[in-house]
Scaffold this motif. Structure first.
Motif, PDB file in Angstrom:
ATOM      1  N   UNK A 136       0.754  -1.162  -0.115  1.00 49.71           N
ATOM      2  CA  UNK A 136       0.077   0.142   0.168  1.00 49.71           C
ATOM      3  C   UNK A 136       0.877   1.168   0.024  1.00 49.71           C
ATOM      4  N   UNK A 137       0.416   2.369   0.699  1.00 51.15           N
ATOM      5  CA  UNK A 137       1.390   3.605   0.654  1.00 51.15           C
ATOM      6  C   UNK A 137       2.353   3.503   2.046  1.00 51.15           C
ATOM      7  N   UNK A 138       2.444   2.366   2.399  1.00 48.84           N
ATOM      8  CA  UNK A 138       3.356   2.307   3.367  1.00 48.84           C
ATOM      9  C   UNK A 138       4.770   2.085   3.056  1.00 48.84           C
ATOM     10  N   UNK A 139       5.727   0.947   3.630  1.00 54.33           N
ATOM     11  CA  UNK A 139       7.063   0.728   3.302  1.00 54.33           C
ATOM     12  C   UNK A 139       7.004   0.516   1.950  1.00 54.33           C
TER      13      UNK A 139
ATOM     14  N   UNK B  89      -2.484  -2.854   6.465  1.00 50.76           N
ATOM     15  CA  UNK B  89      -2.578  -2.205   4.983  1.00 50.76           C
ATOM     16  C   UNK B  89      -3.923  -1.805   4.855  1.00 50.76           C
ATOM     17  N   UNK B  90      -3.914  -0.723   4.138  1.00 53.16           N
ATOM     18  CA  UNK B  90      -5.294  -0.137   3.546  1.00 53.16           C
ATOM     19  C   UNK B  90      -6.108  -0.960   2.878  1.00 53.16           C
TER      20      UNK B  90
ATOM     21  N   UNK C 264       1.615  -9.529  12.462  1.00 51.15           N
ATOM     22  CA  UNK C 264       0.267 -10.156  12.389  1.00 51.15           C
ATOM     23  C   UNK C 264      -0.501  -9.559  11.022  1.00 51.15           C
ATOM     24  N   UNK C 265      -1.493 -10.240  10.621  1.00 52.77           N
ATOM     25  CA  UNK C 265      -2.253  -9.844   9.561  1.00 52.77           C
ATOM     26  C   UNK C 265      -3.309  -8.875  10.083  1.00 52.77           C
ATOM     27  N   UNK C 266      -3.869  -7.821   9.259  1.00 50.21           N
ATOM     28  CA  UNK C 266      -4.884  -6.975   9.366  1.00 50.21           C
ATOM     29  C   UNK C 266      -5.238  -6.154   8.342  1.00 50.21           C
ATOM     30  N   UNK C 267      -5.951  -5.294   8.268  1.00 50.12           N
ATOM     31  CA  UNK C 267      -6.420  -4.297   7.433  1.00 50.12           C
ATOM     32  C   UNK C 267      -6.755  -3.060   8.407  1.00 50.12           C
ATOM     33  N   UNK C 268      -6.993  -1.766   7.448  1.00 52.99           N
ATOM     34  CA  UNK C 268      -7.534  -0.512   7.995  1.00 52.99           C
ATOM     35  C   UNK C 268      -8.526  -0.391   6.724  1.00 52.99           C
ATOM     36  N   UNK C 269      -9.711  -0.655   7.162  1.00 56.07           N
ATOM     37  CA  UNK C 269     -10.531  -0.536   6.250  1.00 56.07           C
ATOM     38  C   UNK C 269     -11.209   0.943   5.985  1.00 56.07           C
TER      39      UNK C 269
END
Length: 264
Positions: A13-16, A41-42, A76-81
């Motif tokens: 995404x727009x991170x690293x 991640x977005x 760990x896994x995740x998203x930012x919705x």
């Protein structure tokens, strides 16, 4: 410590932007005392971000590299919705990742179109079995103008995350002011980095922990940086510690008066 909001996996995404930057972020996080990171991640269909199964593959690859490099950070896994008009369809599709596959889901809103129906959004998530965490609430102008929005959302069942950088006075005056008000009113449940890189928006958290520990006590610091995040990781209920509604209302009213006089 556990960072529940971070964009560390490379190139998704727009991170690293690449592996080198991701590894540098992991080294910084380790030096800060962060043992676990939830990569958020977005999840935004308007952008060509890596999501779904591909994101999980990238996560596994990155964790394997961290082990080989002997960097003691577990991701760990995740998203930012991202909230949009078809948000409920997104929720029903179940193609996103909750935080470490728990009931907890991280939600962000448009910086220019904060939803008026926030309570309805929280309600719809709750009846579907999710516990919404509202990301970096201090950044929204509507919250800065009326912090009661967050008080009402918490009453409805939402949890609140603010950024470590804001706690230390970085950001707009409005963001810094409202973050302090929410902390004073026990309306904050997580402090995270929301890191996106190794140079700007870095995964630094130690100074924020020390600041909270000095100002509010070590118990509160442990709750915001360790215990509540552990509940997310383990999919456990979080015990909310809030002041009475009258005390919160009084502090918010004082905040409005201070803001009013500061403009004169």
């Amino acid at each position: 410590m556990i960072d529940i909001h971070c964009h560390i996996i490379p190139g998704v995404d727009d991170g690293a932007k690449d592996l080198e930057e991701s590894l540098e972020m992991a080294k910084i996080a380790q030096s800060e005392g962060i043992k676990t990171i939830i990569n958020t991640s977005h999840y935004n269909m308007e952008f060509d971000y890596i999501m779904g199964e591909k994101l999980l593959i990238e996560l596994d690859k990155f964790n394997n590299i961290l082990k080989k490099k002997k960097i003691n950070v577990d991701v760990k896994i995740g998203n930012e919705l991202y909230y949009s008009e078809d948000f409920l369809e997104t929720i029903e599709s179940k193609e996103f990742y909750t935080l470490n596959n728990s009931r907890y889901v991280l939600i962000e809103f448009s910086p220019t179109r904060f939803p008026k129906q926030l309570m309805e959004i929280v309600y719809e998530l709750k009846i579907r079995g999710y516990i919404p965490i509202l990301a970096h609430v201090e950044r929204y102008r509507e919250v800065q103008d009326d912090p009661r929005i967050i008080e009402d959302a918490v009453k409805e069942g939402a949890l609140v995350q603010i950024n470590a950088s804001t706690v230390l006075g970085k950001g707009s005056k409005g963001a810094v002011r409202v973050s302090e008000l929410l902390l004073n009113s026990n309306l904050v449940h997580f402090i995270a980095t929301d890191a996106h890189g190794s140079n700007r928006r870095r995964p630094v958290i130690r100074k924020a922990y020390d600041y909270i520990s000095r100002k509010y006590g070590e118990c509160m610091a442990d709750r915001l940086f360790v215990k509540n995040p552990e509940c997310v990781i383990n999919n456990e209920d979080i015990l909310l510690e809030r002041e009475s509604d009258k005390k919160v209302e009084s502090k918010i009213k004082k905040s409005f008066l201070a803001k009013l006089f500061s403009k004169k």
